[in-house]
Design a protein around this motif. Structure first.
Motif, mmCIF file in Angstrom:
data_model
loop_
_atom_site.group_PDB
_atom_site.id
_atom_site.type_symbol
_atom_site.label_atom_id
_atom_site.label_comp_id
_atom_site.label_asym_id
_atom_site.label_seq_id
_atom_site.Cartn_x
_atom_site.Cartn_y
_atom_site.Cartn_z
ATOM 1 N N ALA A 148 -0.702 2.892 4.888
ATOM 2 C CA ALA A 148 -0.499 4.228 3.793
ATOM 3 C C ALA A 148 1.289 4.227 3.260
ATOM 4 C CB ALA A 148 -0.972 4.898 5.183
ATOM 5 N N ALA A 149 2.105 4.117 4.026
ATOM 6 C CA ALA A 149 3.256 3.823 3.463
ATOM 7 C C ALA A 149 3.451 3.309 1.925
ATOM 8 C CB ALA A 149 4.158 4.113 5.013
ATOM 9 N N ALA A 150 2.808 1.511 2.131
ATOM 10 C CA ALA A 150 3.109 1.029 1.090
ATOM 11 C C ALA A 150 2.593 1.913 -0.452
ATOM 12 C CB ALA A 150 2.741 -0.214 1.156
ATOM 13 N N ILE A 151 1.235 2.016 -0.396
ATOM 14 C CA ILE A 151 0.173 2.550 -1.408
ATOM 15 C C ILE A 151 -0.668 3.777 -1.178
ATOM 16 C CG2 ILE A 151 0.129 -0.373 -2.129
ATOM 17 C CD1 ILE A 151 -3.354 0.488 -0.694
ATOM 18 N N GLY A 152 -0.268 4.589 -0.185
ATOM 19 C CA GLY A 152 -0.829 5.291 -0.078
ATOM 20 C C GLY A 152 -0.869 6.556 -0.861
ATOM 21 N N HIS A 153 0.280 6.360 -2.069
ATOM 22 C CA HIS A 153 0.958 7.500 -2.504
ATOM 23 C C HIS A 153 0.935 6.751 -4.474
ATOM 24 C CE1 HIS A 153 1.433 11.116 0.087
ATOM 25 N NE2 HIS A 153 2.072 10.226 0.108
ATOM 26 N N GLY A 154 0.205 5.499 -3.669
ATOM 27 C CA GLY A 154 0.612 4.457 -5.453
ATOM 28 C C GLY A 154 -0.652 4.270 -5.525
ATOM 29 N N VAL A 161 4.911 -5.610 -0.803
ATOM 30 C CA VAL A 161 5.137 -4.955 0.066
ATOM 31 C C VAL A 161 5.099 -5.380 1.802
ATOM 32 C CG1 VAL A 161 5.894 -2.379 0.909
ATOM 33 C CG2 VAL A 161 6.362 -3.110 -1.385
ATOM 34 N N LEU A 162 3.888 -5.458 1.640
ATOM 35 C CA LEU A 162 3.240 -6.279 3.100
ATOM 36 C C LEU A 162 3.628 -7.240 3.317
ATOM 37 C CD1 LEU A 162 -0.037 -4.112 2.601
ATOM 38 C CD2 LEU A 162 2.002 -3.382 3.441
ATOM 39 N N VAL A 163 3.881 -8.265 2.439
ATOM 40 C CA VAL A 163 4.817 -9.265 2.781
ATOM 41 C C VAL A 163 6.009 -9.048 4.406
ATOM 42 C CG1 VAL A 163 5.940 -9.903 1.277
ATOM 43 C CG2 VAL A 163 5.143 -12.070 2.029
ATOM 44 N N LEU A 164 6.923 -8.181 4.007
ATOM 45 C CA LEU A 164 7.855 -8.290 4.976
ATOM 46 C C LEU A 164 7.864 -8.386 6.603
ATOM 47 C CD1 LEU A 164 9.541 -4.915 3.279
ATOM 48 C CD2 LEU A 164 9.653 -7.454 3.093
ATOM 49 N N PRO A 165 6.689 -7.297 6.808
ATOM 50 C CA PRO A 165 6.603 -8.313 8.824
ATOM 51 C C PRO A 165 6.254 -10.202 8.666
ATOM 52 C CG PRO A 165 5.331 -6.290 7.800
ATOM 53 C CD PRO A 165 5.612 -6.833 6.659
#
Length: 395
Positions: A148-154, A161-165
């Motif tokens: 939700a934080a990565a793509i919720g508003h996009g 971005v989700l590759v970071l973890p």
């Protein structure tokens, strides 16, 4: 202190990997909204993540029984993250399935070897294994929030971005493997003879794991959409329900390890599945915000046996720790995905409530199976080397 440090690092690494299991379900509402997928088509994405994983995990488990492959931990972590990171970049359904499948293979490669290493680091402790499982539960719980934080508003184009973890998880694997390789417990002990295996009990346990997998994966796939319908809310209602479904597992895993130290694992698992029958019924039929309470209870009930089933499988099959881990830990998060398209098709032809209703029977079936399982009298504490040269077994 060394054991605690190793388990802590392994638990955090487990969280980083299991984010990508939770991310598949968390991405479903965005795929439906942005690409106009039907329920059946959207659930096919879960199938892609599960199909190869369900086959690959026991294979990787069998390989780790013959050779220790600690390098799989960082490599598979990266593979899981890269697949999800690329899944939103192409509008082509085939490519989306491919990238999600790549992530599923990474997850499949991670779990048997990580369970073997965690067993080694925990020295057979149920509580320590429950903390290792807790890491995975936290990763599941964080997945909808991160998505939700990565793509919720996009848009889905933000999935890289989700590759970071994955980058963080891969880095955490290195010090724990070095730490264990330097300790005396990192050297191989005698492998249990095959005559010590209780294959019949292991097969029964595997059936219970499959039934649990079906209900958990079915709910995780559709709970966001179902909560939006039942609560007449936005995607926030769905994210909240999915977060609770994953977060309750954190409490369940720790509680399971604690109860197993006081009672036996089989008895605790039976109790938890009885609770789950009522909790799943409440999720499907309770109106209003009270539904969210039953979501949390369902998660706790389904996760109390989570780590207990892993150690039970290892004790039923002490000569094949990796295979036991690949089946019990792997099937828990993969076989259920094979059923999701059937639920999606039923939802398309009827409605979501009708499609989810059969899930009530799944914890009941697990409870019945556990009634026929014995508690191992002498839980195995077999360890294995972290170096391939000394870990090779004959046969």
């Amino acid at each position: 202190m060394r054991r605690n440090t190793s388990i802590l690092l392994l638990a955090v690494g487990h969280a980083c990997v299991d984010i990508y299991q939770g991310a598949v379900a968390a991405l479903i509402p965005f795929f439906v909204a942005e690409r106009d997928y039907t329920y059946a088509v959207a659930s096919g994405i879960v199938l892609a993540a599960s199909l190869l994983s369900s086959v690959a995990q026991p294979v990787f488990g069998a390989l780790t029984d013959r050779w220790a492959m600690p390098w799989l931990l960082p490599v598979s972590t990266l593979l899981g993250g890269v697949g999800i990171a690329l899944s939103g970049l192409s509008g082509a359904y085939g490519l989306t399935l491919f990238f999600v499948a790549v992530s599923g293979i990474g997850v499949a490669a991670y779990h048997p070897e990580s369970a073997r290493v965690a067993r080694l680091a925990s020295e057979g402790s149920h509580s320590a294994m429950s903390w290792f499982s807790l890491g995975g539960n936290i990763g599941f719980a964080c997945a909808p929030l991160m998505v939700a934080a990565a793509i919720g508003h996009g848009s889905l184009h933000w999935t890289p971005v989700l590759v970071l973890p994955a980058l963080a998880g891969a880095a955490l694997c290195v010090p724990v493997l070095r730490m264990l390789a330097r300790t005396p417990t990192g050297h191989a002990e005698a492998q249990a003879p095959r005559s010590a295996d209780d294959v019949a009990s292991f097969v029964k346990l595997s059936l219970a794991v499959v039934f649990r997998s079906i209900v958990f994966t079915g709910l995780s796939t559709f709970i966001s959409l179902y909560a939006q319908q039942r609560l007449h809310g936005s995607t926030t209602a769905g994210t909240t329900a999915l977060f609770l479904l994953f977060l309750g597992g954190a409490l369940g895993s720790v509680l399971g390890g604690s109860l197993a130290n006081r009672y036996d694992r089989v008895r605790v698992s039976r109790w938890s599945y009885l609770l789950s029958i009522a909790a799943v019924t409440g999720v499907i039929y309770t109106p209003g915000p009270a539904m969210l309470l039953f979501v949390a209870l369902t998660s706790a009930g389904l996760y109390v046996p989570f780590s207990l089933q892993v150690t039970l499988g290892q004790d039923y099959l002490p000569s094949r720790i990796g295979t036991a881990s690949g089946v019990t830990l792997g099937l828990t998060v993969s076989i259920g995905g094979l059923i999701s398209p059937l639920l999606g098709h039923l939802a398309d032809t009827t409605d979501l409530q009708t499609a989810l209703a059969p899930l009530i029977a799944m914890p009941a079936l697990s409870w019945l199976v556990f009634r026929a399982l014995p508690e191992p009298t002498a839980p195995g504490t077999r360890t294995a080397t972290l170096t391939p040269a000394t870990a090779r077994h004959d046969g």
